[in-house]
Each structure stands twice: as structure tokens, then as C-alpha cells.
Design an enzyme around this catalytic site. Structure first.
Site, PDB file in Angstrom:
ATOM      1  N   TYR A   1       0.849  -1.190   0.000  1.00 57.01           N
ATOM      2  CA  TYR A   1       0.000   0.000   0.000  1.00 57.01           C
ATOM      3  C   TYR A   1       0.886   1.242   0.000  1.00 57.01           C
ATOM      4  O   TYR A   1       1.750   1.412   0.863  1.00 57.01           O
ATOM      5  CB  TYR A   1      -0.895  -0.042   1.233  1.00 57.01           C
ATOM      6  CG  TYR A   1      -2.077   0.903   1.249  1.00 57.01           C
ATOM      7  CD1 TYR A   1      -2.179   2.001   0.407  1.00 57.01           C
ATOM      8  CD2 TYR A   1      -3.130   0.683   2.140  1.00 57.01           C
ATOM      9  CE1 TYR A   1      -3.270   2.841   0.442  1.00 57.01           C
ATOM     10  CE2 TYR A   1      -4.239   1.517   2.189  1.00 57.01           C
ATOM     11  CZ  TYR A   1      -4.304   2.600   1.338  1.00 57.01           C
ATOM     12  OH  TYR A   1      -5.393   3.436   1.372  1.00 57.01           O
ATOM     13  N   CYS A   2       0.682   2.139  -0.964  1.00 55.27           N
ATOM     14  CA  CYS A   2       1.374   3.427  -1.031  1.00 55.27           C
ATOM     15  C   CYS A   2       2.893   3.226  -1.029  1.00 55.27           C
ATOM     16  O   CYS A   2       3.428   2.540  -1.873  1.00 55.27           O
ATOM     17  CB  CYS A   2       0.911   4.317   0.116  1.00 55.27           C
ATOM     18  SG  CYS A   2       1.460   6.036  -0.001  1.00 55.27           S
ATOM     19  N   VAL A   3       3.608   3.798  -0.045  1.00 47.87           N
ATOM     20  CA  VAL A   3       5.064   3.699  -0.010  1.00 47.87           C
ATOM     21  C   VAL A   3       5.519   2.252   0.127  1.00 47.87           C
ATOM     22  O   VAL A   3       6.583   1.875  -0.385  1.00 47.87           O
ATOM     23  CB  VAL A   3       5.638   4.569   1.130  1.00 47.87           C
ATOM     24  CG1 VAL A   3       5.095   4.139   2.467  1.00 47.87           C
ATOM     25  CG2 VAL A   3       7.150   4.519   1.160  1.00 47.87           C
TER      26      VAL A   3
ATOM     27  N   GLY B   1       4.050  -0.163  -1.346  1.00 45.62           N
ATOM     28  CA  GLY B   1       3.947  -0.668  -2.705  1.00 45.62           C
ATOM     29  C   GLY B   1       5.153  -0.279  -3.539  1.00 45.62           C
ATOM     30  O   GLY B   1       5.667  -1.077  -4.329  1.00 45.62           O
TER      31      GLY B   1
END
Length: 587
Positions: A320-322, A324
Site C-alpha cells: 500500500y502506497c510507499v 507498494g
């Protein structure tokens, strides 16, 4: 004073109203004078010196501003001025006719004084923004920074933010005898003491009870993370387990909010063996932690731990986000080492790997900002409240001024909202890692360049990633814009599924099927660009989670009994404590 419908507002006195009329007119005049002065001050006589504004563009903006200002006053006078029962309606194509939630109270449009204040502000703010767009001869990033700063300024100047120019606040003040302002002051002083804007009543939420409450056990603890294994609720589970990596700039339970919103609980109920990483909030002992550590001692270590525990060749992963972004680097490293088979699939929630179109967050990354990070991170870590403030600034109208009005001026109680509770539960960041992340990725975009970044001495090339990827983007995401997330498709070499979800960075991800909210778009045809994807996309109402589940099950349909090591603490790794663990509770 003003009632809820704005029709019974009584004016203090004619002299006072005439005073405010003069003030508003003078404000418009000062705006025009200042803009004219800015143009005349430009040293156009110096050869090669770039004009700060294009004179023709500014002249056109000034002319429109003057014309609309005169039209506003004419409508005001024609309707009877301050003595009118109601103002003349603004033309349908005018700035003042645009919908704006800040002025949704009927008094803004129904009373001549507040209608004049509202329309004058909207006209002036539009003028300032257009003037900032007219700046010429500067770097595009500087121009974007000017635009962002101007938007922040005009948002802060909104008459809705001040008690004397907000009819709803005036009404509330008279109704309560000023108690609303006293209560609001109490809220403000409490926020000043904790150094953070409050969005919800945190006393209504308890970790492990009504948030982060999915049953499970912590089965491993390192200096960087705790690994949580969730208890199965089905007789059989998918043979290939799922390892989730949430961003360490936030607490992991964004994916395990209240039971009806929990992605973790839903995935468990679908018959998936779910593991999640709970990152440690940084302290002084983590001053030397770098990105390599999150890849090697974090993600790869967790992947290997689950593979060994369940005796499986590979795992599904979510970043998720960073996390990812980091997952992509992890897969590139595994590919370089010939170990890509450890990961069966990778799912990216609103993640970025190419930051050339990363949106407004890039405006906070330059040499001066990096120096500020150094100053703020003297203990070796960055206080999470600074990151929270940055994200609030990205949506200042919604995440700052809306709460100033409701909680400081109106003195309202904080609403119970699990997502906002999570949003305010800040996490500290290792300073060395955070500065390198901003400089190497956001500023210099090194991850997008093959060999631009090395991990453990190995050059990283995203094009070597052949792992099947499910890429989810949020239509209204202001942190990871759709155009930026799409760029993952341009760097990976394996099979891809791109899904565009309704809403933004959080609500676009946390959208369980039971709520029946939003929609998502898919396009099974081969497309080369985001525009092509959108042009041929199919819209499906509701949550995209079932689409993801079908993708996972189609890839690895085999199931095994939910017993032995498939139950938390029953395999090689014994239970250390109940979920959600202790790391999520450290401050």
C-alpha cells in the site's frame, strides 16, 4: 441575528453595514492596484530579464476582474443594497454562481450583506489564482509552488473562516451566548498542546476492540516490525497465503478498521491465510535505518518467514502506497537474484514507482525542504505529526479549515469516525530513510531509471519484474494521482491488471462490498496509455475487492485444510501476543 434559513437576520445598524460595504469595495480596489504595481515594477528594461507576468494576460485578467466587480456592485445596488430583502441572483455563468460547500448555509445567498461578502471573496480569490497562473519566465515547479501557495492563501482568507463574517457562527454565538467560542477555544488549546489538529473523538476508539479487532496473533517480532497471523474462519483456505505490507508512514490498521470496513477481516472470510506487517514507529534506535532495511529486513524477511512457516513455495503480496513502491524494489531485487518465484503475485494499492507525475507532494521536495527535514529530525527520527500536517495541507479546505469552523468557531463536538481516528494516529519515521526517499524518489526519480538505485549492492531495474501485478488507483487520489500510478504499467514486464476505483487514496481502497459504495473501471483490451484505458473502460458499481479476489483465485485455486500452522501460533512460530500487537500502540 441570522437563523438557519438566513431570512430573519437582523442587521446591527446601517452605519455598521455601510462600513463593511466600504471595506469590501476598498479590498477589491487594493487587489487591482497591487496587480498593476507588480507589472509596473518588473524590470522590463533589462535585456533578457524575464517578466514576472505577461502584460497582455494580466491586462485581460484585470479587465475581467474589473468588469465582474462592477457587475457585482450594480446587481447589489439594483436589488436595493443593504436594505434589500434578498440579493439579486448572480448570473449562471459567473464565478459567484459556482457551488462551494463553504457557503452552503442559505444565509450566504439570501442575505445581501453576506451575499456581497461571498461574491466579493470568490471574485478576488479567482483573480489571485488566475494572476498566479499568469506568472511567466519561471521554472514550472516554481510556478506550481506559487499556485499551491496562492490556493492555500485564498483558502485561509475565506470569510467562512472568521466569526464576524460567517453567518452560521454569528447565529450560534448569539444563540449560546458565546459558549460555542469558549468550547472552541478549549478545543484549540488542546490541539496546541498536542501539536496536532484533532479530527475525531479518539476516546471512542480502542485498538483491539472496535478498530484493529480482527482476531489473530503476533508470531514474530524484529527491531523493524511485528508479523501478525490472522485466525482462519473457514474450514479450508487458499494454499498460497497473503502477506500485506501497509505503509510505515501510518499505522497498519487502515486495512483493519471497524469490522464492517476491514479488508483483513473480509479477506480472511474469503478463505485466505492472511499475514500483515505492523511496522515499528521510529525512535532514536532507528536513526541509521535506510530503505534497504525495509526491503531486506522487512519485506523479504517477512516473505521468507511465511514461506517457511507454511512450507509453501510462494506468497501473494500487497503493498500500500510507499510499501507498494518498496514492494516493487523488493521484486526487482528478487528478480536480479533469481528468486522471483518467492512471490506469486503483487497487488499495489495506490503505489508509485515513477514520480514524474506524482502531484502536489513534489512541491514539498526541494533543497530547502530537505534542510528542514534535517532540522526537524534531530533525534534521528521525524515526528509523525509533521507528516500529518503536510498531508493536511494537501487538502487544507477539507482537513484544516473545515475543522477550524466546526470545532473552533462553532464549538461542535468531534464526530466519531474510525478513519479519522487512524489518520490522527501518527507514526514516526527514520530520518535518514525519509530524507533519502524524498530526495532519491520524489526529487530525482531514480527508481524509474534502470540501475538508478542499488539495494544491498544490487542495481535495481523494474523492467525485470515479471511477477503478475494487480494495480489499483483512486480516481480522486491527491497523494498518488491516477496518471502517476498508471506508470507502473510502463515499468513492469509481467502480466498486469489495472483497476481504477472511485474516490481517493483511502476511501478508494477501503471500500467493502457490503457498503455498496462508489464504482470501479476495468478494461480487458490491450491498451498503451491511460487515455486508451479510460476510453474503453467498463464501469462496475460497488467495490473492486471481489474483482481482486477472482484474480487471486484464478491464479492459485488450490485449497488446504485450515489447521496446524494455518492457525496462529500452532506452527513453528508460537504466539507472542494477541493482535494487534504492541508496536501499533507505541507512540
Amino acid at each position: 441575528m441570522a437563523q438557519g434559513d438566513g431570512e430573519t437576520l437582523e442587521l446591527p445598524s446601517l452605519d455598521q453595514m455601510q462600513h463593511w460595504t466600504r471595506v469590501i469595495g476598498r479590498a477589491q480596489q487594493m487587489m487591482l492596484e497591487r496587480a498593476s504595481q507588480a507589472v509596473s515594477d518588473a524590470p522590463a528594461h533589462v535585456p533578457g530579464y524575464p517578466m514576472p507576468f505577461d502584460p497582455q494576460t494580466v491586462a485581460a485578467i484585470q479587465s475581467e476582474f474589473a468588469n465582474e466587480g462592477m457587475a457585482l456592485w450594480q446587481r447589489f445596488l439594483d436589488s436595493g443594497g443593504l436594505m434589500a430583502k434578498e440579493p439579486a441572483p448572480a448570473p449562471a455563468d459567473s464565478i459567484a454562481a459556482r457551488k462551494d460547500r463553504r457557503f452552503s448555509d442559505p444565509a450566504w445567498a439570501k442575505h445581501p450583506l453576506f451575499d456581497l461578502i461571498r461574491q466579493s471573496y470568490l471574485l478576488a480569490s479567482d483573480y489571485l489564482l488566475r494572476l498566479s497562473d499568469a506568472v511567466d519566465g519561471v521554472d514550472p515547479k516554481q510556478k506550481a509552488q506559487l499556485r499551491f501557495a496562492t490556493q492555500g492563501l485564498v483558502d485561509a482568507m475565506s470569510p467562512s473562516n472568521f466569526p464576524l463574517t460567517n453567518p452560521k457562527v454569528l447565529d450560534k454565538t448569539l444563540e449560546t451566548g458565546g459558549e460555542n467560542l469558549l468550547k472552541g477555544l478549549k478545543h484549540m488549546l488542546a490541539d496546541m498542546e498536542k501539536g496536532q489538529l484533532t479530527h475525531t473523538d479518539g476516546s471512542l476508539f480502542e485498538l483491539g476492540r472496535n478498530v484493529a479487532s480482527t482476531p489473530g496473533k503476533v508470531i514474530k517480532e524484529t527491531a523493524l516490525y511485528q508479523l501478525i497471523h490472522y485466525a482462519p474462519t473457514t474450514d479450508k483456505v487458499l494454499e498460497t497465503p497473503l502477506v500485506i505490507f501497509p505503509p510505515w508512514i501510518n499505522r497498519f490498521y487502515i486495512l483493519d478498521l471497524s469490522p464492517e470496513k476491514s479488508f483483513v477481516r473480509w479477506a480472511v472470510e474469503q478463505g485466505i491465510s492472511v499475514f500483515i506487517v505492523s511496522w515499528k514507529s521510529a525512535d532514536a534506535t532507528m536513526k541509521d535505518v535506510i530503505w534497504d532495511d525495509y526491503i531486506l529486513k522487512g519485506q523479504i524477511d517477512a516473505i521468507d518467514t511465511v514461506r517457511d512457516l507454511l512450507d509453501v513455495e510462494s506468497v501473494h503480496t500487497v503493498g500500500y502506497c510507499v510499501a507498494g513502491t518498496t514492494l516493487a524494489a523488493t521484486l526487482a531485487l528478487l528478480a536480479a537474484r533469481g528468486e522471483e518465484a518467492k512471490v506469486k503475485s503483487a497487488t499495489y494499492f495506490t503505489a508509485q514507482v515513477d514520480f514524474s507525475k506524482a502531484g502536489d507532494l513534489t512541491l514539498f521536495v526541494d533543497d530547502e525542504q530537505l534542510k528542514l527535514v534535517d532540522q526537524l529530525a534531530s533525534p534521528g527520527y521525524l515526528d509523525g505529526r509533521y507528516m500529518a500536517a503536510t498531508f493536511n495541507l494537501l487538502r487544507g479546505r477539507d482537513l484544516i479549515w473545515n475543522y477550524v469552523i466546526n470545532n473552533y468557531l462553532l464549538g461542535q463536538d468531534y464526530p466519531p469516525f474510525d478513519l479519522l481516528f487512524w489518520n490522527g494516529d501518527t507514526t514516526n519515521l527514520p530520518a535518514k530513510w525519509h530524507k533519502a526517499y524524498l530526495a532519491d524518489l520524489y526529487r530525482d526519480n531514480k527508481l524509474a531509471v534502470p540501475g538508478g538505485i542499488t539495494v544491498d549492492g544490487t542495481p535495481i531495474d523494474l523492467h525485470r519484474i515479471k511477477t503478475p501485478s494487480y494495480i489499483q488507483a483512486g480516481q480522486e487520489d491527491h497523494i498518488a494521482p491516477v496518471s502517476s500510478v498508471w506508470k507502473l504499467t510502463e515499468h513492469f514486464s509481467g502480466p498486469l491488471r489495472f483497476v481504477l476505483a472511485g474516490s481517493g487514496h483511502i476511501a478508494g481502497v477501503i471500500n467493502p462490498p457490503s457498503l455498496g459504495k462508489y464504482q470501479y473501471w476495468t478494461n480487458d483490451a490491450p491498451v498503451a496509455t491511460l487515455d486508451d484505458f479510460v476510453a474503453g473502460a467498463k464501469e462496475t458499481k460497488g467495490s473492486w475487492w471481489p474483482d481482486w479476489l477472482a484474480w487471486i483465485e484464478d491464479m492459485t485455486p488450490a485449497k488446504v485444510p485450515a489447521k496446524g500452522a494455518r492457525k496462529p501460533g500452532k506452527g513453528k512460530l508460537k504466539a507472542l501476543e494477541d493482535a494487534p500487537g504492541s508496536y501499533v500502540k507505541t507512540r
